[in-house]
Design an enzyme around this catalytic site. Structure first.
Site, PDB file in Angstrom:
ATOM      1  N   ASP A 312      30.253  30.208  42.683  1.00 56.48           N
ATOM      2  CA  ASP A 312      30.091  31.492  43.371  1.00 56.48           C
ATOM      3  C   ASP A 312      28.727  32.133  43.085  1.00 56.48           C
ATOM      4  O   ASP A 312      28.381  33.148  43.696  1.00 56.48           O
ATOM      5  CB  ASP A 312      31.226  32.447  42.976  1.00 56.48           C
ATOM      6  CG  ASP A 312      32.564  31.969  43.545  1.00 56.48           C
ATOM      7  OD1 ASP A 312      32.552  31.215  44.538  1.00 56.48           O
ATOM      8  OD2 ASP A 312      33.616  32.333  42.996  1.00 56.48           O
ATOM      9  N   ARG A 385      29.144  37.995  48.588  1.00 51.21           N
ATOM     10  CA  ARG A 385      28.175  37.458  47.611  1.00 51.21           C
ATOM     11  C   ARG A 385      26.778  37.316  48.218  1.00 51.21           C
ATOM     12  O   ARG A 385      25.777  37.401  47.510  1.00 51.21           O
ATOM     13  CB  ARG A 385      28.671  36.133  47.032  1.00 51.21           C
ATOM     14  CG  ARG A 385      30.017  36.296  46.338  1.00 51.21           C
ATOM     15  CD  ARG A 385      30.231  35.397  45.164  1.00 51.21           C
ATOM     16  NE  ARG A 385      31.638  35.430  44.783  1.00 51.21           N
ATOM     17  CZ  ARG A 385      32.190  36.351  43.987  1.00 51.21           C
ATOM     18  NH1 ARG A 385      31.462  37.284  43.435  1.00 51.21           N
ATOM     19  NH2 ARG A 385      33.485  36.320  43.720  1.00 51.21           N
TER      20      ARG A 385
HETATM   21  C1  S3P Z   1      38.547  30.714  43.429  1.00 51.05           C
HETATM   22  C2  S3P Z   1      38.100  29.442  43.385  1.00 51.05           C
HETATM   23  C3  S3P Z   1      36.815  29.001  43.974  1.00 51.05           C
HETATM   24  C4  S3P Z   1      35.886  30.187  44.223  1.00 51.05           C
HETATM   25  C5  S3P Z   1      36.591  31.332  44.868  1.00 51.05           C
HETATM   26  C6  S3P Z   1      37.759  31.821  44.016  1.00 51.05           C
HETATM   27  C7  S3P Z   1      39.877  31.022  42.843  1.00 51.05           C
HETATM   28  O1  S3P Z   1      37.052  28.337  45.193  1.00 51.05           O
HETATM   29  O2  S3P Z   1      34.797  29.786  45.020  1.00 51.05           O
HETATM   30  O3  S3P Z   1      35.694  32.414  45.046  1.00 51.05           O
HETATM   31  O4  S3P Z   1      40.197  32.192  42.614  1.00 51.05           O
HETATM   32  O5  S3P Z   1      40.623  30.073  42.601  1.00 51.05           O
HETATM   33  P1  S3P Z   1      37.492  26.787  45.221  1.00 51.05           P
HETATM   34  O6  S3P Z   1      38.696  26.667  44.401  1.00 51.05           O
HETATM   35  O7  S3P Z   1      37.782  26.482  46.659  1.00 51.05           O
HETATM   36  O8  S3P Z   1      36.313  26.041  44.710  1.00 51.05           O
END
Ligand code: S3P
Length: 426
Positions: A312, A385
């Site tokens: 992120d 973001r």
């Molecule tokens: C998150 C996991 C991430 C992240 C998202 C929040 C979560 O995504 O990018 O902002 O809370 O599990 P991915 O699991 O698809 O990588």
């Protein structure tokens, strides 16, 4: 400053508290659009969630907000009378798809335009292997999704792409199933689900990259305290590296090693960071982070296994790359094309408007620094973001920057502009 509460952990607290038996009290729940989509969804599923008096500690309140969830156990969710709108929140939709796949009723999930364009086959495929009836738009790839849940069997699933959302979705379904459901990753994604499920009493084992849950063990209501969000704190730490003479102390930041890739990366770029008062709160490592301005950032190469722990923070690393000597490369990050926006193309086009020298690859970027950015009229693509990263770029730029669609910061950080104004004016 105190970092605002963690978004990922706030979502999970509502999920697990809702299917646990008895009351849970959540302190320092993130009051932002994404986690509030999760609260709304569980209210539609019949769960009573109450906000008790108190303010947000980051805004100076001595009495932290308390959110209580009256958990009804695994069988307590009710068939929703209407479509559930997950707003902009991929975490709400993907985790809910796993949970509702296990519940013996019909439900429909939708979201805003961005969420309706995000891939859902990654959760639908394993959940169908477990026996769920799920349909979606465009050959079961996109929301809206309709779910006819219940009657699942356990699976052992090797994830093609590391993803905490997919892992959590399968584990949530696995809680309801007789036998052991297991998920294997190639690189470890954030593990808040594993930590919090263990705290709620689930029968969960973690062995390196393999996580297994044995279904049927009841969850018990808990008292949970949400740590500060490293992904929100990162914008302030980055700003403090770019503004000459600014030192910064951010208190109560979550320091879970599956999330700290950004700090590792900026240390390699030459940042001076100190971690103080490190402790464990509700199974999550937290601490205070002091950054000191040292000037003269150096370029780095980031890729492969480093990506999930800073996924992120990509937009922000692009901004820092423009201010680092040499060519900063970030590769192996194709996932960024399917986040709230296509974050690779968004950062390339908007930073170019500000004078950055940045090359786009299918799976990342190369940025040539150091460049004096100039103020410009840029767009957020409705992605929180991107808006916050461009705000940090704007601080480093000469002249005025206007960010179109800047109010989308509400998705994860309501007071972003207020806190940033305080940081730059103290
Ligand atoms: C998150 C996991 C991430 C992240 C998202 C929040 C979560 O995504 O990018 O902002 O809370 O599990 P991915 O699991 O698809 O990588």
């Amino acid at each position: 400053m105190v970092a605002p509460p963690d978004k990922s952990i706030s979502h999970r607290a509502i999920f697990f508290a809702s299917i646990a038996k008895g009351e849970s009290v959540i302190r320092n729940f993130l009051d932002a659009a994404d986690p509030l989509s999760t609260v709304d969804a569980f209210r539609k599923l019949g769960i009573e969630i109450t906000e008790l008096a108190g303010g947000i500690p980051s805004q100076g309140s001595k009495l932290p907000r308390r959110t209580t969830v009256n958990g009804q156990g695994f069988e307590g969710l009710k068939e929703p009378k209407d479509v559930i709108d997950c707003g902009n929140s991929g975490t709400t939709m993907r985790l809910l798809t796993g949970l509702l796949a296990a519940c013996p009723f019909f439900s429909v999930l939708t979201g805003d335009e961005s969420l309706r364009g995000r891939p859902m086959a990654r959760v639908i495929t394993p959940l169908k292997q477990m026996g769920a009836g799920i349909n979606g738009r465009s050959l079961d790839r996109y929301p809206p999704l309709s779910i006819k849940g219940g009657g699942l069997r356990p699976i052992s699933y090797e994830m093609p792409v590391p993803s905490a959302q997919v892992k959590s979705s399968i584990l949530l379904a696995g809680l309801y199933v007789d036998g052991v459901t297991e998920v294997k990753e190639s690189v470890k994604s954030r593990d808040h689900t594993e930590r919090m499920l263990a705290a709620f009493g689930a029968d969960i084992t973690v062995d390196g990259l393999r996580v297994a849950v044995r279904g049927g063990r009841k969850l018990e209501g808990q008292d949970i305290e949400i740590p500060g969000d490293i992904s929100s704190a990162a914008f302030f730490v980055a700003a403090s590296l770019l503004i000459v003479g600014k030192g910064l102390l951010v208190r109560d930041v979550g320091l879970n090693p599956t999330r700290t890739g950004f700090f590792d990366a900026i240390k390699k770029m030459g940042a001076s960071l100190e971690f103080l008062n490190e402790r464990v709160v509700c199974g999550e490592p937290i601490g205070d982070v002091r950054s000191t301005y040292v000037g003269g950032l150096k370029c780095i190469n980031i890729g492969g296994e480093e990506i999930p722990s800073l996924i992120d923070e990509f937009p922000l690393l692009c901004v820092l790359g423009t201010q680092a000597e040499g060519i900063t490369e970030i590769r192996g990050a194709k996932e960024l094309r399917v986040k709230e926006s296509d974050r690779i193309s968004a950062m390339v086009s908007e930073l170019r408007k500000m004078g950055a020298r940045i090359e786009e690859y299918d799976d990342g970027v190369a940025i040539e620094g150091r460049v004096l950015l100039k103020g410009a009229h840029v767009k957020s693509y409705g992605d929180h973001r991107i808006a916050m990263a461009l705000s940090v770029a704007a601080l480093a730029a000469k002249g005025e920057t206007v960010i179109e669609g800047s109010d989308c910061v509400d998705i994860s950080y309501h007071d972003f502009y207020k806190d940033m104004t305080e940081l730059v004016s103290f």
